[in-house]
Design a protein around this motif. Structure first.
Motif, PDB file in Angstrom:
ATOM      1  N   ALA A  32       1.433   8.728  64.781  1.00  0.00           N
ATOM      2  CA  ALA A  32       2.038   7.758  63.854  1.00  0.00           C
ATOM      3  C   ALA A  32       1.009   6.676  63.536  1.00  0.00           C
ATOM      4  N   GLY A  33       0.399   6.800  62.367  1.00  0.00           N
ATOM      5  CA  GLY A  33      -0.563   5.808  61.913  1.00  0.00           C
ATOM      6  C   GLY A  33      -0.004   5.024  60.741  1.00  0.00           C
ATOM      7  N   MET A  34      -0.896   4.572  59.867  1.00  0.00           N
ATOM      8  CA  MET A  34      -0.495   3.712  58.748  1.00  0.00           C
ATOM      9  C   MET A  34       0.376   4.420  57.703  1.00  0.00           C
ATOM     10  N   LYS A  35       0.393   5.743  57.678  1.00  0.00           N
ATOM     11  CA  LYS A  35       1.279   6.468  56.775  1.00  0.00           C
ATOM     12  C   LYS A  35       2.690   6.600  57.341  1.00  0.00           C
ATOM     13  N   ALA A  36       2.881   6.184  58.590  1.00  0.00           N
ATOM     14  CA  ALA A  36       4.185   6.291  59.236  1.00  0.00           C
ATOM     15  C   ALA A  36       4.837   4.948  59.526  1.00  0.00           C
ATOM     16  N   VAL A  37       4.021   3.897  59.666  1.00  0.00           N
ATOM     17  CA  VAL A  37       4.564   2.595  60.041  1.00  0.00           C
ATOM     18  C   VAL A  37       3.775   1.494  59.324  1.00  0.00           C
ATOM     19  N   SER A  38       4.498   0.533  58.784  1.00  0.00           N
ATOM     20  CA  SER A  38       3.875  -0.564  58.057  1.00  0.00           C
ATOM     21  C   SER A  38       3.208  -1.542  59.024  1.00  0.00           C
ATOM     22  N   TYR A  39       2.044  -2.033  58.635  1.00  0.00           N
ATOM     23  CA  TYR A  39       1.304  -3.003  59.443  1.00  0.00           C
ATOM     24  C   TYR A  39       1.314  -4.393  58.816  1.00  0.00           C
ATOM     25  N   ASP A  40       2.076  -4.620  57.756  1.00  0.00           N
ATOM     26  CA  ASP A  40       2.005  -5.910  57.059  1.00  0.00           C
ATOM     27  C   ASP A  40       2.488  -7.089  57.898  1.00  0.00           C
ATOM     28  N   SER A  41       3.276  -6.823  58.927  1.00  0.00           N
ATOM     29  CA  SER A  41       3.705  -7.885  59.853  1.00  0.00           C
ATOM     30  C   SER A  41       3.153  -7.634  61.250  1.00  0.00           C
ATOM     31  N   GLY A  42       2.059  -6.931  61.323  1.00  0.00           N
ATOM     32  CA  GLY A  42       1.444  -6.616  62.608  1.00  0.00           C
ATOM     33  C   GLY A  42       1.768  -5.210  63.055  1.00  0.00           C
ATOM     34  N   PRO A  43       1.098  -4.767  64.107  1.00  0.00           N
ATOM     35  CA  PRO A  43       1.317  -3.408  64.592  1.00  0.00           C
ATOM     36  C   PRO A  43       2.678  -3.272  65.256  1.00  0.00           C
ATOM     37  N   PRO A  44       3.152  -2.049  65.370  1.00  0.00           N
ATOM     38  CA  PRO A  44       4.425  -1.840  66.061  1.00  0.00           C
ATOM     39  C   PRO A  44       4.267  -2.087  67.559  1.00  0.00           C
ATOM     40  N   SER A  45       5.391  -2.259  68.215  1.00  0.00           N
ATOM     41  CA  SER A  45       5.374  -2.330  69.674  1.00  0.00           C
ATOM     42  C   SER A  45       6.010  -1.061  70.219  1.00  0.00           C
ATOM     43  N   VAL A  46       5.735  -0.767  71.472  1.00  0.00           N
ATOM     44  CA  VAL A  46       6.252   0.438  72.115  1.00  0.00           C
ATOM     45  C   VAL A  46       7.584   0.108  72.773  1.00  0.00           C
ATOM     46  N   PHE A  47       8.581   0.938  72.522  1.00  0.00           N
ATOM     47  CA  PHE A  47       9.921   0.722  73.075  1.00  0.00           C
ATOM     48  C   PHE A  47      10.165   1.732  74.190  1.00  0.00           C
ATOM     49  N   PRO A  48      10.679   1.330  75.323  1.00  0.00           N
ATOM     50  CA  PRO A  48      11.109  -0.012  75.688  1.00  0.00           C
ATOM     51  C   PRO A  48      10.069  -0.775  76.507  1.00  0.00           C
ATOM     52  N   HIS A  49       8.862  -0.269  76.623  1.00  0.00           N
ATOM     53  CA  HIS A  49       7.865  -0.866  77.518  1.00  0.00           C
ATOM     54  C   HIS A  49       6.718  -1.516  76.765  1.00  0.00           C
ATOM     55  N   GLY A  50       7.015  -2.234  75.698  1.00  0.00           N
ATOM     56  CA  GLY A  50       5.989  -2.821  74.850  1.00  0.00           C
ATOM     57  C   GLY A  50       5.026  -3.742  75.560  1.00  0.00           C
ATOM     58  N   GLU A  51       5.495  -4.434  76.589  1.00  0.00           N
ATOM     59  CA  GLU A  51       4.618  -5.362  77.296  1.00  0.00           C
ATOM     60  C   GLU A  51       3.548  -4.626  78.101  1.00  0.00           C
ATOM     61  N   GLN A  52       3.721  -3.334  78.339  1.00  0.00           N
ATOM     62  CA  GLN A  52       2.738  -2.559  79.102  1.00  0.00           C
ATOM     63  C   GLN A  52       1.617  -2.009  78.222  1.00  0.00           C
ATOM     64  N   PHE A  53       1.899  -1.832  76.918  1.00  0.00           N
ATOM     65  CA  PHE A  53       0.973  -1.144  76.037  1.00  0.00           C
ATOM     66  C   PHE A  53       0.407  -2.046  74.946  1.00  0.00           C
ATOM     67  N   GLU A  54      -0.773  -1.722  74.519  1.00  0.00           N
ATOM     68  CA  GLU A  54      -1.371  -2.310  73.320  1.00  0.00           C
ATOM     69  C   GLU A  54      -1.472  -1.168  72.308  1.00  0.00           C
ATOM     70  N   TYR A  55      -0.862  -1.351  71.143  1.00  0.00           N
ATOM     71  CA  TYR A  55      -0.902  -0.344  70.086  1.00  0.00           C
ATOM     72  C   TYR A  55      -1.870  -0.823  69.015  1.00  0.00           C
ATOM     73  N   SER A  56      -2.792   0.034  68.606  1.00  0.00           N
ATOM     74  CA  SER A  56      -3.737  -0.354  67.559  1.00  0.00           C
ATOM     75  C   SER A  56      -3.872   0.768  66.536  1.00  0.00           C
ATOM     76  N   ASN A  57      -4.377   0.403  65.390  1.00  0.00           N
ATOM     77  CA  ASN A  57      -4.525   1.319  64.273  1.00  0.00           C
ATOM     78  C   ASN A  57      -5.572   2.381  64.591  1.00  0.00           C
ATOM     79  N   GLY A  58      -5.187   3.623  64.406  1.00  0.00           N
ATOM     80  CA  GLY A  58      -6.106   4.739  64.565  1.00  0.00           C
ATOM     81  C   GLY A  58      -6.364   5.436  63.239  1.00  0.00           C
ATOM     82  N   GLY A  59      -5.954   4.792  62.129  1.00  0.00           N
ATOM     83  CA  GLY A  59      -6.138   5.374  60.805  1.00  0.00           C
ATOM     84  C   GLY A  59      -4.819   5.751  60.168  1.00  0.00           C
ATOM     85  N   ASP A  60      -4.902   6.536  59.112  1.00  0.00           N
ATOM     86  CA  ASP A  60      -3.709   6.933  58.367  1.00  0.00           C
ATOM     87  C   ASP A  60      -2.718   7.735  59.204  1.00  0.00           C
TER      88      ASP A  60
END
Length: 120
Positions: A32-60
């Motif tokens: 799931a990259g930029m063709k699957a999730v909008s980044y205009d308000s920042g990257p998505p977080s991981v549910f339910p353990h978002g505080e454990q992970f850092e999600y970054s853009n890997g391309g489209d």
């Protein structure tokens, strides 16, 4: 997201699958990259353990998951399903044709997203 009222549950999750993992680079890659999730308000977080992970853009087509404190312990493995919380729901929905309505692990309905695309 962060709600003051703890009675609310997250209503939109984007399901993604881990397609690669590198212990040398301490990261997992999901489909799931930029063709699957909008980044205009920042990257998505991981549910339910978002505080454990850092999600970054890997391309489209891809997203990169790393552990917040570094290392490999807890990194998801190839084939694992990960749920993401989009930073901005509206433009994320605009990227998809269908939405699956679930209750627990069961899909109860599949709805078309008819108001998507330019001019809607």
């Amino acid at each position: 997201g962060k709600n003051a009222d703890k009675n609310w549950n997250q209503s939109l999750l984007l399901a993604t699958t881990v397609v690669s993992r590198s212990d040398v680079r301490s990261m997992s890659v999901c489909d799931a990259g930029m063709k699957a999730v909008s980044y205009d308000s920042g990257p998505p977080s991981v549910f339910p353990h978002g505080e454990q992970f850092e999600y970054s853009n890997g391309g489209d087509e891809h997203g990169i998951l790393r552990m917040q404190g570094g290392g490999n312990e807890g990194l998801p493995h190839v084939g694992e399903r990960i749920n993401l919380i989009p930073g901005h729901v509206d433009p994320t929905m605009n990227l998809h044709d269908w939405v699956c309505m679930t209750r627990g692990d069961r899909v109860e309905a599949v709805w078309p997203i008819t108001g998507r695309g330019a001019g809607h």
